[in-house]
Design an enzyme around this catalytic site. Structure first.
Site, PDB file in Angstrom:
ATOM      1  N   ASP A   1     -80.210 -27.428 -61.747  1.00  0.00           N
ATOM      2  CA  ASP A   1     -80.099 -29.167 -62.271  1.00  0.00           C
ATOM      3  C   ASP A   1     -78.762 -29.369 -63.168  1.00  0.00           C
ATOM      4  OD1 ASP A   1     -81.362 -31.033 -63.312  1.00  0.00           O
ATOM      5  OD2 ASP A   1     -82.997 -29.884 -64.410  1.00  0.00           O
TER       6      ASP A   1
ATOM      7  N   GLU B   1     -89.368 -33.768 -62.671  1.00  0.00           N
ATOM      8  CA  GLU B   1     -88.990 -32.484 -63.027  1.00  0.00           C
ATOM      9  C   GLU B   1     -89.857 -32.880 -64.730  1.00  0.00           C
ATOM     10  OE1 GLU B   1     -85.666 -30.261 -66.188  1.00  0.00           O
ATOM     11  OE2 GLU B   1     -85.208 -32.133 -64.485  1.00  0.00           O
ATOM     12  N   GLU B   2     -89.513 -34.224 -65.091  1.00  0.00           N
ATOM     13  CA  GLU B   2     -89.894 -34.549 -66.923  1.00  0.00           C
ATOM     14  C   GLU B   2     -91.703 -34.909 -66.592  1.00  0.00           C
ATOM     15  OE1 GLU B   2     -86.684 -34.413 -65.586  1.00  0.00           O
ATOM     16  OE2 GLU B   2     -85.677 -34.601 -66.886  1.00  0.00           O
TER      17      GLU B   2
END
Length: 90
Positions: free
Chosen positions: A50, A27-28
């Site tokens: 999340d 995700e990051e």
């Protein structure tokens, strides 16, 4: 918690919907896993689960800590926008 919640949803999916679930990674660094899942599933509706940290711990210098977006015991954090989310205004 997100993984545990998604597992429970899959275990107890309502019979009148087609529930698709994805556990994604990276995700990051650009939503790489979620982007692939989104295009592969092509859903009519999506809920993203999340986690976010709770930063309401005391500060080291005794000052009030106000740098948090979630507090322990205060319920879920619900985001409607961030740098990559385009939410339907409805």
């Amino acid at each position: 918690m997100g993984v545990a919640s998604l597992i429970e949803l899959v275990r107890n999916a309502p019979e009148n919907i087609e529930l698709l679930a994805a556990f994604t990674v990276q995700e990051e660094v650009g939503l790489r896993g979620a982007r692939v899942a989104g295009y592969a599933f092509n859903p009519d509706l999506a809920f993203v689960i999340d986690n976010t940290p709770a930063y309401d711990l005391p500060s080291w210098d005794g000052e009030e800590n106000t740098q948090y977006n979630a507090r322990l015991g205060a319920g879920p954090a619900i985001y409607i926008a961030d740098s990559v989310t385009l939410s339907d205004p409805r």
